[in-house]
Each structure stands twice: as C-alpha cells, then as structure tokens.
Scaffold this motif. Structure first.
Motif, PDB file in Angstrom:
ATOM      1  N   GLU A 163      46.393  45.701  30.972  1.00  0.00           N
ATOM      2  CA  GLU A 163      46.533  47.044  31.551  1.00  0.00           C
ATOM      3  C   GLU A 163      48.000  47.368  31.814  1.00  0.00           C
ATOM      4  OE1 GLU A 163      44.219  47.494  35.051  1.00  0.00           O
ATOM      5  OE2 GLU A 163      42.303  47.051  34.069  1.00  0.00           O
ATOM      6  N   MET A 164      48.712  46.424  32.410  1.00  0.00           N
ATOM      7  CA  MET A 164      50.118  46.654  32.750  1.00  0.00           C
ATOM      8  C   MET A 164      50.974  46.782  31.494  1.00  0.00           C
ATOM      9  SD  MET A 164      50.616  44.256  36.150  1.00  0.00           S
ATOM     10  CE  MET A 164      52.220  45.025  36.551  1.00  0.00           C
ATOM     11  N   GLN A 165      50.605  46.068  30.440  1.00  0.00           N
ATOM     12  CA  GLN A 165      51.332  46.206  29.173  1.00  0.00           C
ATOM     13  C   GLN A 165      51.093  47.584  28.568  1.00  0.00           C
ATOM     14  OE1 GLN A 165      49.838  44.107  25.672  1.00  0.00           O
ATOM     15  NE2 GLN A 165      51.927  43.444  25.180  1.00  0.00           N
ATOM     16  N   GLU A 166      49.827  48.031  28.584  1.00  0.00           N
ATOM     17  CA  GLU A 166      49.498  49.341  28.032  1.00  0.00           C
ATOM     18  C   GLU A 166      50.122  50.478  28.826  1.00  0.00           C
ATOM     19  OE1 GLU A 166      45.271  49.364  27.972  1.00  0.00           O
ATOM     20  OE2 GLU A 166      45.101  47.905  26.333  1.00  0.00           O
ATOM     21  N   GLU A 167      50.335  50.249  30.127  1.00  0.00           N
ATOM     22  CA  GLU A 167      50.963  51.263  30.974  1.00  0.00           C
ATOM     23  C   GLU A 167      52.482  51.227  30.886  1.00  0.00           C
ATOM     24  OE1 GLU A 167      49.380  50.396  34.799  1.00  0.00           O
ATOM     25  OE2 GLU A 167      47.351  51.068  34.286  1.00  0.00           O
ATOM     26  N   GLY A 168      53.015  50.302  30.089  1.00  0.00           N
ATOM     27  CA  GLY A 168      54.459  50.221  29.906  1.00  0.00           C
ATOM     28  C   GLY A 168      55.200  49.596  31.067  1.00  0.00           C
ATOM     29  N   LEU A 169      54.508  48.809  31.876  1.00  0.00           N
ATOM     30  CA  LEU A 169      55.147  48.193  33.035  1.00  0.00           C
ATOM     31  C   LEU A 169      55.745  46.832  32.717  1.00  0.00           C
ATOM     32  CD1 LEU A 169      52.412  49.055  35.690  1.00  0.00           C
ATOM     33  CD2 LEU A 169      54.626  50.185  35.398  1.00  0.00           C
ATOM     34  N   ILE A 170      55.068  46.072  31.854  1.00  0.00           N
ATOM     35  CA  ILE A 170      55.540  44.732  31.513  1.00  0.00           C
ATOM     36  C   ILE A 170      55.456  44.519  30.007  1.00  0.00           C
ATOM     37  CG2 ILE A 170      54.766  43.804  33.740  1.00  0.00           C
ATOM     38  CD1 ILE A 170      52.412  42.492  32.215  1.00  0.00           C
ATOM     39  N   LYS A 216      49.332  31.285  34.472  1.00  0.00           N
ATOM     40  CA  LYS A 216      48.860  30.462  35.577  1.00  0.00           C
ATOM     41  C   LYS A 216      49.475  30.925  36.895  1.00  0.00           C
ATOM     42  CE  LYS A 216      48.357  25.674  37.129  1.00  0.00           C
ATOM     43  NZ  LYS A 216      48.637  24.238  36.824  1.00  0.00           N
ATOM     44  N   GLU A 217      50.761  31.262  36.856  1.00  0.00           N
ATOM     45  CA  GLU A 217      51.434  31.760  38.065  1.00  0.00           C
ATOM     46  C   GLU A 217      50.831  33.086  38.507  1.00  0.00           C
ATOM     47  OE1 GLU A 217      55.938  29.894  37.637  1.00  0.00           O
ATOM     48  OE2 GLU A 217      55.410  31.718  36.530  1.00  0.00           O
ATOM     49  N   LEU A 218      50.428  33.918  37.533  1.00  0.00           N
ATOM     50  CA  LEU A 218      49.788  35.199  37.868  1.00  0.00           C
ATOM     51  C   LEU A 218      48.465  34.957  38.590  1.00  0.00           C
ATOM     52  CD1 LEU A 218      49.477  38.266  37.700  1.00  0.00           C
ATOM     53  CD2 LEU A 218      48.545  37.979  35.392  1.00  0.00           C
ATOM     54  N   GLN A 219      47.668  34.009  38.101  1.00  0.00           N
ATOM     55  CA  GLN A 219      46.395  33.690  38.737  1.00  0.00           C
ATOM     56  C   GLN A 219      46.594  33.178  40.163  1.00  0.00           C
ATOM     57  OE1 GLN A 219      43.639  31.340  36.191  1.00  0.00           O
ATOM     58  NE2 GLN A 219      45.042  31.791  34.528  1.00  0.00           N
ATOM     59  N   GLU A 220      47.593  32.301  40.334  1.00  0.00           N
ATOM     60  CA  GLU A 220      47.852  31.727  41.665  1.00  0.00           C
ATOM     61  C   GLU A 220      48.400  32.779  42.618  1.00  0.00           C
ATOM     62  OE1 GLU A 220      50.470  28.482  40.899  1.00  0.00           O
ATOM     63  OE2 GLU A 220      48.870  27.139  40.179  1.00  0.00           O
ATOM     64  N   THR A 246      40.079  35.505  33.450  1.00  0.00           N
ATOM     65  CA  THR A 246      39.648  36.751  32.807  1.00  0.00           C
ATOM     66  C   THR A 246      40.282  37.961  33.461  1.00  0.00           C
ATOM     67  OG1 THR A 246      37.516  35.748  32.215  1.00  0.00           O
ATOM     68  CG2 THR A 246      37.649  38.151  32.185  1.00  0.00           C
ATOM     69  N   ARG A 247      40.296  37.996  34.799  1.00  0.00           N
ATOM     70  CA  ARG A 247      40.911  39.113  35.513  1.00  0.00           C
ATOM     71  C   ARG A 247      42.408  39.155  35.254  1.00  0.00           C
ATOM     72  NH1 ARG A 247      41.559  44.093  36.662  1.00  0.00           N
ATOM     73  NH2 ARG A 247      42.765  44.469  38.554  1.00  0.00           N
ATOM     74  N   ALA A 248      43.054  37.992  35.188  1.00  0.00           N
ATOM     75  CA  ALA A 248      44.492  37.939  34.912  1.00  0.00           C
ATOM     76  C   ALA A 248      44.788  38.522  33.530  1.00  0.00           C
ATOM     77  CB  ALA A 248      44.995  36.505  35.009  1.00  0.00           C
ATOM     78  N   TYR A 249      43.944  38.195  32.552  1.00  0.00           N
ATOM     79  CA  TYR A 249      44.128  38.709  31.196  1.00  0.00           C
ATOM     80  C   TYR A 249      43.991  40.232  31.176  1.00  0.00           C
ATOM     81  CZ  TYR A 249      42.953  39.930  26.379  1.00  0.00           C
ATOM     82  OH  TYR A 249      42.917  40.533  25.146  1.00  0.00           O
ATOM     83  N   LEU A 250      42.930  40.751  31.811  1.00  0.00           N
ATOM     84  CA  LEU A 250      42.701  42.197  31.817  1.00  0.00           C
ATOM     85  C   LEU A 250      43.808  42.935  32.544  1.00  0.00           C
ATOM     86  CD1 LEU A 250      38.853  42.237  32.561  1.00  0.00           C
ATOM     87  CD2 LEU A 250      39.973  42.703  30.379  1.00  0.00           C
ATOM     88  N   LEU A 251      44.257  42.373  33.669  1.00  0.00           N
ATOM     89  CA  LEU A 251      45.314  43.013  34.441  1.00  0.00           C
ATOM     90  C   LEU A 251      46.612  43.069  33.654  1.00  0.00           C
ATOM     91  CD1 LEU A 251      46.221  44.225  37.181  1.00  0.00           C
ATOM     92  CD2 LEU A 251      46.852  41.897  37.869  1.00  0.00           C
ATOM     93  N   SER A 252      46.967  41.970  33.008  1.00  0.00           N
ATOM     94  CA  SER A 252      48.222  41.942  32.230  1.00  0.00           C
ATOM     95  C   SER A 252      48.162  42.907  31.054  1.00  0.00           C
ATOM     96  CB  SER A 252      48.514  40.517  31.744  1.00  0.00           C
ATOM     97  OG  SER A 252      47.490  40.046  30.885  1.00  0.00           O
TER      98      SER A 252
END
Length: 342
Positions: free
Chosen positions: A320-327, A301-305, A312-318
């Motif tokens: 992507e960042m997980q797959e890139e090894g960032l988070i 929720k904090e990511l969306q805000e 949906t965009r928050a899910y896809l972005l997170s």
C-alpha cells in the motif's frame, strides 16, 4: 398481554417484565451457577424467590429466571467490518444462552477484537489499545442490563476501523433525558437484574457506567457518543488509534490520541509536498515513516516487530505504501528492504 407488532410484546407495565411468569418453565441454570462460584458466592435454589427468579405466590419461574437460564432465547451479535464502513465483513459471532454467559463470552471476544497499536515518543515505544477496556466493559454491561427485553431482537455490536457501536433495544424510561443519565441519574428498567449484577460485583453502583465511559476518554479529543431514540440506545466508542474524519470546523484541531505529529526534521522533497495529506495516513504508516526518517531503511522483519503485526499484514501494508508513493521496496525475500521515496 397483547401484540403491538411482530417484534414487541406489550404489557400493562413494561417495567414488570422481569416479574411476569416465563413461558418456558423447563429452565436450567448452569451458567448462572458458574458465575456465582467464580465470585465465591453461594448458589442455592432456595434463594430463587428472594432473587426474583420464582414468583412467591405460585412458585413459577419469572422472566428474570428465563433471562438468566441456559434456555434464554435473546442473543448478543458482534460483527467486525473492514475499513470504516459496514460493507465488508471480517468476522461475526453470535452468543446465546444465559445473559451471564453472553456477558463473559462477548467480553472475551471484544478483547480479541481490541487491537493494540504502537507509537514512539522519542526512544520509548507506547502501546495503546483501540478502545479503553473499561469503556468496552461498561458499554457491554449497559447494553445487557438496561435493554428492553420485551423486544425480541438481539443486542448488536458493530466494530470497524473507526469506532465500535453498541445498540440495544429500548430507549430511556419516561421522565429521563440524555442529560439526566450523563449526570449519573439512574432508573433501571430491569431493577432485579441490576441488583443481581451489583451483588455479583459486575457493576459498582447504579448510574456510574456512563461516567466511566466518558472518563476512559479523558486524554483523548475524540469522545464517546450516545444516540437515543424512543426504542433504541446506541453507544459509539471512537477508535483511539484511528484518524478521525475532520470537518471544516475542526481541521485545525490537534487530535492528540489519533495521529503522530508530522516530523519537523523530515526534509525529503516528495514528503514535504505531501505534508498536507500526511494527517490522512493511518497510525501504522506514520510510524513506519518516522522510523525510516531516522534509520533510513527497514527490513520486513523489523517492520513486523515495529508494528507487532504478522508477515501477511506487513506485506500488504508495504505494498500500500509503495503504491501511494511513500516508500520504495528493494530486493526480495530476506534481502528485501524498505526506504523512503526520495
């Protein structure tokens, strides 16, 4: 009149296109009437001759009348693409009818396409649209008012994550150069149309549009481009929230409008090793990393805000960042949290 090709009609003097008799004489002007009434200007068919819509000799409708009528067959096409190329369509629209209606509806759609991204300067959140509204407006007006209507093709606007292109038919008139128009010299191809737009206060004066587009990017290192061929005029507006592709020559240049500086206090081993590739990240990802560095964790929720995006965009972005090894993503559902990868 003679035909040069399937796409273009050749007249004795192309600049006389507005004044020539329209092929279709069954014209209506509801959209034009709305444009006048919206600006509290009197609309009367008695003024058609002085406006250039009727030939003073035979009282027949001119091509200018046809362009402004509801029966105009020229169109404005806008395509939105995913990523920074033109391989995947996200949306497309085609606007028809009076060029007044095309202007109104086309600009309204461009405003929907013009996303807003958030970034932080200390504790202050700064919102910045992808494209300056004035630049969008002037580029659209330039494409509609100055195009060569003796061509049958459409005005094309292409938008992707990196830029927006406005492509209109008709290069510069003979005797004009790119430097001339950038210096404010104006020689309208469609003089009566330009005069009418001036009357409706769609433009302020001749020759000011290009300067306004440049000034809209004053505080940005990315600048608009103008590509002119004998038969086309293209305006390219860079996305202020998109990371530009750097050449070897400008790799050391700081693009102040394009990306957030790498946080000096960030000392996580993995991220420090990735500092050289940090500039390639999107503005949204950099904003997330900066937030996590300060707050250690973040809920969905904090990511969306934070980014003003949907679930949906928050899910896809997170992802992507997980797959890139960032988070790393911990938990599920309402208990899901994001943390920097250590």
């Amino acid at each position: 009149m003679e035909y040069e090709s399937e796409n273009r009609l050749i007249f004795k003097d192309v600049d006389d296109f507005e004044e020539l008799r329209a092929m279709n004489q069954e014209l209506t002007f509801s959209a034009m009437k709305e444009s006048f009434q919206k600006r509290e200007l009197p609309f009367s068919e008695e003024k058609f001759t002085s406006l250039g819509l009727l030939n003073p000799e035979d009282k027949q409708f001119t091509n200018l009348a046809w362009l402004l009528s509801d029966q105009c067959q020229h169109t404005l096409k806008i395509a939105v693409f995913a990523g920074e190329d033109k391989s995947i369509f996200k949306d497309r629209k085609e606007f028809s009818g009076s060029i007044f209606r095309q202007l109104e509806e086309g600009y309204a759609y461009l405003q929907l396409v013009n996303r807003t991204a958030g970034r932080f300067s200390g504790l202050e959140r700064i919102d910045l649209t992808d494209y300056p509204e004035e630049a969008l407006r002037e580029a659209l007006l330039n494409a509609v008012i100055h195009r060569d209507y003796s061509f049958s093709g459409s005005i094309i606007i292409n938008a992707n994550d990196a830029c927006m292109e406005f492509i209109s038919l008709g290069g510069l008139l003979a005797g004009l150069s790119k430097e001339d128009i950038c210096n404010g010299i104006s020689l309208p191809r469609n003089k009566k149309l330009a005069e009418l737009c001036l009357c409706l206060k769609l433009i302020e004066s001749y020759g000011t549009g290009i300067g306004k587009i440049y000034r809209a990017y004053t505080d940005c290192n990315q600048k608009p481009e103008f590509i002119i061929t004998p038969n086309t005029f293209k305006v390219i507006l860079p996305n202020r929230n998109s990371e530009p592709k750097e050449s070897k020559k400008d790799k050391k240049t700081k693009h102040s409008c394009s990306y957030l500086p790498f946080p000096k206090e960030m000392n996580h081993g993995f991220l420090m090793e990735q500092q050289s590739s940090y500039k390639a990240l999107s503005l949204q990802k950099k904003t997330v990393l900066s937030y996590l560095e300060e707050h250690k964790s973040m809920s969905e929720k904090e990511l969306q805000e934070l980014l003003q995006i949907r679930k949906t965009r928050a899910y896809l972005l997170s992802r992507e960042m997980q797959e890139e090894g960032l988070i790393v993503i911990e938990g599920r559902g309402e208990k899901k949290v994001f943390r920097l990868k250590s």
